[in-house]
Design a protein around this motif. Structure first.
Motif, PDB file in Angstrom:
ATOM      1  N   GLY A   1       1.034  -1.025   0.177  1.00  0.00           N
ATOM      2  CA  GLY A   1       0.581   0.115   0.433  1.00  0.00           C
ATOM      3  C   GLY A   1       1.108   1.324  -0.315  1.00  0.00           C
ATOM      4  N   ILE A   2       2.380   1.751  -0.297  1.00  0.00           N
ATOM      5  CA  ILE A   2       3.102   2.701  -0.366  1.00  0.00           C
ATOM      6  C   ILE A   2       2.998   2.858  -1.530  1.00  0.00           C
ATOM      7  CG2 ILE A   2       5.403   3.140  -0.308  1.00  0.00           C
ATOM      8  CD1 ILE A   2       5.690   1.213   2.556  1.00  0.00           C
ATOM      9  N   SER A   3       2.461   4.392  -1.347  1.00  0.00           N
ATOM     10  CA  SER A   3       2.430   4.772  -3.059  1.00  0.00           C
ATOM     11  C   SER A   3       3.831   6.021  -3.046  1.00  0.00           C
ATOM     12  CB  SER A   3       1.036   5.956  -3.188  1.00  0.00           C
ATOM     13  OG  SER A   3       0.087   5.080  -3.111  1.00  0.00           O
ATOM     14  N   PHE A   4       4.106   5.948  -4.748  1.00  0.00           N
ATOM     15  CA  PHE A   4       5.188   6.892  -4.849  1.00  0.00           C
ATOM     16  C   PHE A   4       5.486   6.931  -6.612  1.00  0.00           C
ATOM     17  CE2 PHE A   4       7.391   2.402  -4.518  1.00  0.00           C
ATOM     18  CZ  PHE A   4       7.997   2.509  -5.992  1.00  0.00           C
ATOM     19  N   LEU A   5       6.057   8.192  -7.164  1.00  0.00           N
ATOM     20  CA  LEU A   5       6.484   7.802  -8.343  1.00  0.00           C
ATOM     21  C   LEU A   5       7.750   7.479  -8.451  1.00  0.00           C
ATOM     22  CD1 LEU A   5       5.662  12.229  -9.075  1.00  0.00           C
ATOM     23  CD2 LEU A   5       4.805  10.258  -9.210  1.00  0.00           C
ATOM     24  N   LEU A   6       7.586   6.242  -9.303  1.00  0.00           N
ATOM     25  CA  LEU A   6       8.948   5.726  -9.869  1.00  0.00           C
ATOM     26  C   LEU A   6       9.247   6.236 -11.465  1.00  0.00           C
ATOM     27  CD1 LEU A   6      10.359   3.003 -10.387  1.00  0.00           C
ATOM     28  CD2 LEU A   6       8.589   1.987 -11.525  1.00  0.00           C
ATOM     29  N   HIS A   7      10.348   7.206 -11.227  1.00  0.00           N
ATOM     30  CA  HIS A   7      10.797   7.608 -12.249  1.00  0.00           C
ATOM     31  C   HIS A   7      12.022   6.624 -12.875  1.00  0.00           C
ATOM     32  CE1 HIS A   7      13.673  10.560 -13.696  1.00  0.00           C
ATOM     33  NE2 HIS A   7      13.508  10.350 -15.069  1.00  0.00           N
ATOM     34  N   ILE A   8      12.207   6.493 -14.283  1.00  0.00           N
ATOM     35  CA  ILE A   8      13.529   5.512 -14.461  1.00  0.00           C
ATOM     36  C   ILE A   8      14.322   6.429 -15.951  1.00  0.00           C
ATOM     37  CG2 ILE A   8      14.175   3.275 -15.839  1.00  0.00           C
ATOM     38  CD1 ILE A   8      12.164   2.149 -14.101  1.00  0.00           C
ATOM     39  N   GLU A   9      15.145   6.163 -16.043  1.00  0.00           N
ATOM     40  CA  GLU A   9      16.063   6.928 -16.997  1.00  0.00           C
ATOM     41  C   GLU A   9      16.899   5.315 -17.821  1.00  0.00           C
ATOM     42  OE1 GLU A   9      16.208   9.714 -18.588  1.00  0.00           O
ATOM     43  OE2 GLU A   9      14.069  10.604 -17.520  1.00  0.00           O
ATOM     44  N   PHE A  10      16.646   5.649 -19.693  1.00  0.00           N
ATOM     45  CA  PHE A  10      17.420   4.776 -19.534  1.00  0.00           C
ATOM     46  C   PHE A  10      18.347   4.987 -20.773  1.00  0.00           C
ATOM     47  CE2 PHE A  10      13.234   3.510 -20.298  1.00  0.00           C
ATOM     48  CZ  PHE A  10      13.090   1.589 -19.537  1.00  0.00           C
ATOM     49  N   GLN A  11      19.790   4.663 -20.446  1.00  0.00           N
ATOM     50  CA  GLN A  11      21.081   5.532 -20.513  1.00  0.00           C
ATOM     51  C   GLN A  11      21.745   4.537 -21.398  1.00  0.00           C
ATOM     52  OE1 GLN A  11      21.460   8.302 -19.516  1.00  0.00           O
ATOM     53  NE2 GLN A  11      23.371   9.675 -20.654  1.00  0.00           N
ATOM     54  N   SER A  12      22.487   5.042 -22.456  1.00  0.00           N
ATOM     55  CA  SER A  12      22.977   3.800 -22.577  1.00  0.00           C
ATOM     56  C   SER A  12      24.967   4.825 -22.733  1.00  0.00           C
ATOM     57  CB  SER A  12      22.803   4.224 -24.386  1.00  0.00           C
ATOM     58  OG  SER A  12      22.683   5.108 -25.643  1.00  0.00           O
ATOM     59  N   THR A  13      25.081   5.686 -22.960  1.00  0.00           N
ATOM     60  CA  THR A  13      26.489   6.545 -22.643  1.00  0.00           C
ATOM     61  C   THR A  13      26.576   6.479 -21.034  1.00  0.00           C
ATOM     62  OG1 THR A  13      25.668   9.189 -22.880  1.00  0.00           O
ATOM     63  CG2 THR A  13      26.410   7.519 -24.375  1.00  0.00           C
TER      64      THR A  13
ATOM     65  N   GLU B   1       6.263  10.699  -2.895  1.00  0.00           N
ATOM     66  CA  GLU B   1       7.770  10.197  -2.531  1.00  0.00           C
ATOM     67  C   GLU B   1       8.063   9.644  -3.937  1.00  0.00           C
ATOM     68  OE1 GLU B   1      10.779   6.454  -0.667  1.00  0.00           O
ATOM     69  OE2 GLU B   1       8.503   7.205  -0.587  1.00  0.00           O
ATOM     70  N   ILE B   2       9.583  10.608  -4.259  1.00  0.00           N
ATOM     71  CA  ILE B   2      10.260   9.512  -5.488  1.00  0.00           C
ATOM     72  C   ILE B   2      11.067   9.109  -5.398  1.00  0.00           C
ATOM     73  CG2 ILE B   2      10.892  10.715  -8.170  1.00  0.00           C
ATOM     74  CD1 ILE B   2       9.702  13.903  -6.639  1.00  0.00           C
ATOM     75  N   ARG B   3      10.815   7.879  -6.449  1.00  0.00           N
ATOM     76  CA  ARG B   3      12.592   7.364  -6.191  1.00  0.00           C
ATOM     77  C   ARG B   3      13.099   6.319  -8.188  1.00  0.00           C
ATOM     78  NH1 ARG B   3      10.162   1.596  -2.742  1.00  0.00           N
ATOM     79  NH2 ARG B   3       9.127   2.993  -1.202  1.00  0.00           N
ATOM     80  N   HIS B   4      14.313   7.403  -8.168  1.00  0.00           N
ATOM     81  CA  HIS B   4      15.203   7.130  -9.200  1.00  0.00           C
ATOM     82  C   HIS B   4      16.265   6.276  -9.491  1.00  0.00           C
ATOM     83  CE1 HIS B   4      13.982  11.587  -9.223  1.00  0.00           C
ATOM     84  NE2 HIS B   4      14.367  11.798  -8.015  1.00  0.00           N
ATOM     85  N   PHE B   5      15.718   5.509 -10.415  1.00  0.00           N
ATOM     86  CA  PHE B   5      16.357   4.189 -11.558  1.00  0.00           C
ATOM     87  C   PHE B   5      16.640   4.949 -13.107  1.00  0.00           C
ATOM     88  CE2 PHE B   5      13.554   2.442  -8.470  1.00  0.00           C
ATOM     89  CZ  PHE B   5      14.126   1.260  -7.671  1.00  0.00           C
ATOM     90  N   VAL B   6      18.515   4.326 -12.656  1.00  0.00           N
ATOM     91  CA  VAL B   6      18.883   4.465 -14.099  1.00  0.00           C
ATOM     92  C   VAL B   6      19.605   3.110 -14.896  1.00  0.00           C
ATOM     93  CG1 VAL B   6      20.876   5.610 -15.807  1.00  0.00           C
ATOM     94  CG2 VAL B   6      20.193   7.187 -13.656  1.00  0.00           C
ATOM     95  N   VAL B   7      19.118   2.571 -16.140  1.00  0.00           N
ATOM     96  CA  VAL B   7      19.007   1.669 -16.539  1.00  0.00           C
ATOM     97  C   VAL B   7      20.155   2.117 -17.591  1.00  0.00           C
ATOM     98  CG1 VAL B   7      18.386  -0.456 -17.930  1.00  0.00           C
ATOM     99  CG2 VAL B   7      16.738   0.679 -15.872  1.00  0.00           C
ATOM    100  N   TYR B   8      21.285   1.074 -17.259  1.00  0.00           N
ATOM    101  CA  TYR B   8      22.340   1.707 -18.080  1.00  0.00           C
ATOM    102  C   TYR B   8      22.795   0.266 -18.915  1.00  0.00           C
ATOM    103  CZ  TYR B   8      27.523   2.374 -19.849  1.00  0.00           C
ATOM    104  OH  TYR B   8      28.845   2.306 -20.466  1.00  0.00           O
ATOM    105  N   PHE B   9      22.822   0.376 -19.903  1.00  0.00           N
ATOM    106  CA  PHE B   9      23.094  -0.857 -21.401  1.00  0.00           C
ATOM    107  C   PHE B   9      23.883  -0.288 -22.296  1.00  0.00           C
ATOM    108  CE2 PHE B   9      19.424   1.420 -22.826  1.00  0.00           C
ATOM    109  CZ  PHE B   9      19.687   2.463 -23.745  1.00  0.00           C
ATOM    110  N   GLY B  10      25.076   0.408 -21.923  1.00  0.00           N
ATOM    111  CA  GLY B  10      26.182   1.046 -22.475  1.00  0.00           C
ATOM    112  C   GLY B  10      27.262   0.405 -22.528  1.00  0.00           C
ATOM    113  N   LYS B  11      28.376  -0.493 -23.496  1.00  0.00           N
ATOM    114  CA  LYS B  11      29.529  -0.721 -23.554  1.00  0.00           C
ATOM    115  C   LYS B  11      30.452  -0.508 -22.504  1.00  0.00           C
ATOM    116  CE  LYS B  11      27.685  -3.080 -27.923  1.00  0.00           C
ATOM    117  NZ  LYS B  11      27.096  -3.355 -27.389  1.00  0.00           N
ATOM    118  N   ARG B  12      30.528  -0.259 -22.016  1.00  0.00           N
ATOM    119  CA  ARG B  12      31.710   0.816 -21.831  1.00  0.00           C
ATOM    120  C   ARG B  12      31.242   0.134 -20.327  1.00  0.00           C
ATOM    121  NH1 ARG B  12      34.975   6.041 -22.999  1.00  0.00           N
ATOM    122  NH2 ARG B  12      35.958   4.901 -25.529  1.00  0.00           N
TER     123      ARG B  12
END
Length: 195
Positions: free
Chosen positions: A63-75, A99-110
Motif C-alpha cells: 500500500g505504499i505509493s510513490f513516483l517511479l522515475h526510470i531513465e534509460f542510458q546508453s552512454t 516520494e520519488i524513487r529514481h533508477f537509471v538503466v544502463y545498457f552501454g558497452k563501456r
C-alpha cells in the motif's frame, strides 16, 4: 497592494544593492565571512525542454505509493546524477506530496563509472530564511552603507510610525551618501520600497 510591477522593482533594487547590503546581511546570518565573490551567469533556463523517459505513480502490495522515475542510458554520462536531480526538482514541484524513487538503466558497452549520488554538501535539503520584516530596523539605521540603511523601511520598527522611520532613513542617507546623485538614487529606491 503588491503588483507584479512592484515585485519587479523590488527585485531590481535588491540586485542593484546586493553586494553592499544583502551580502553583509547574509554573512551575519550565516556566521561566515565571504572572502571573494565573482559573478556567474545568473540566468537560469526556466523552460528547458527535457522529458523523463519513464514516470509512473505506483503503489506497492504493502500500500505504499510513490513516483517511479526510470531513465534509460546508453552512454556513461558523468553528469547523470545532476540530470536526475533536475528531474527530481521538476517532479517534486508538480507532485509535492509524493516520494520519488529514481533508477537509471544502463545498457552501454563501456564499464559504468557515472556518479550515482552526491556528497551531502551538494544535496539540496532546504534553505535558511532571513525575514527582514522581523529584524529590528535600528540595526539597519546604524549602518554606514546606504544600501543597508534602505532595508530599515522593510524591517520591524515596533511602535514607531512609518513617517518617523522614513525621516530617520532620509537623514541617515544624507549623512552617508557619497554625492547628490547617489543620494537621489537611494531616495528613489526608498520611495519604491515605502509603497
Amino acid at each position: 497592494m503588491e503588483t507584479p510591477e512592484n515585485n519587479q522593482n523590488y527585485d531590481t533594487i535588491f540586485k542593484e544593492n546586493l553586494e553592499h547590503a544583502i551580502l553583509p546581511l547574509l554573512q551575519r546570518q550565516m556566521g561566515v565571512r565571504i572572502k571573494k565573490s565573482e559573478p556567474v551567469n545568473e540566468e537560469l533556463k526556466r523552460t528547458e525542454k527535457r522529458g523523463a523517459d519513464y514516470v509512473r505513480k505506483v503503489t506497492t502490495d504493502e500500500g505504499i505509493s510513490f513516483l517511479l522515475h526510470i531513465e534509460f542510458q546508453s552512454t556513461n554520462d558523468k553528469s547523470m546524477v545532476l540530470r536526475v536531480g533536475e528531474y527530481h526538482a521538476m517532479l517534486q514541484r508538480k507532485y509535492p506530496t509524493f516520494e520519488i524513487r529514481h533508477f537509471v538503466v544502463y545498457f552501454g558497452k563501456r564499464k559504468v563509472s557515472m556518479r550515482q549520488s552526491l556528497p551531502k554538501e551538494m544535496v539540496f535539503r532546504g534553505f535558511q530564511l532571513i525575514d527582514i520584516s522581523r529584524m529590528d530596523s535600528s540595526a539597519f539605521l546604524k549602518s554606514e552603507l546606504p544600501e543597508e540603511i534602505l532595508l530599515a523601511i522593510l524591517a520591524d520598527y515596533g511602535e514607531a510610525k512609518p513617517e518617523v522611520i522614513i525621516r530617520l532613513i532620509i537623514r541617515r542617507l544624507k549623512e552617508v551618501s557619497a554625492n547628490e546623485n547617489d543620494l537621489q538614487k537611494f531616495l528613489n529606491q526608498l520611495n519604491l520600497f515605502s509603497q
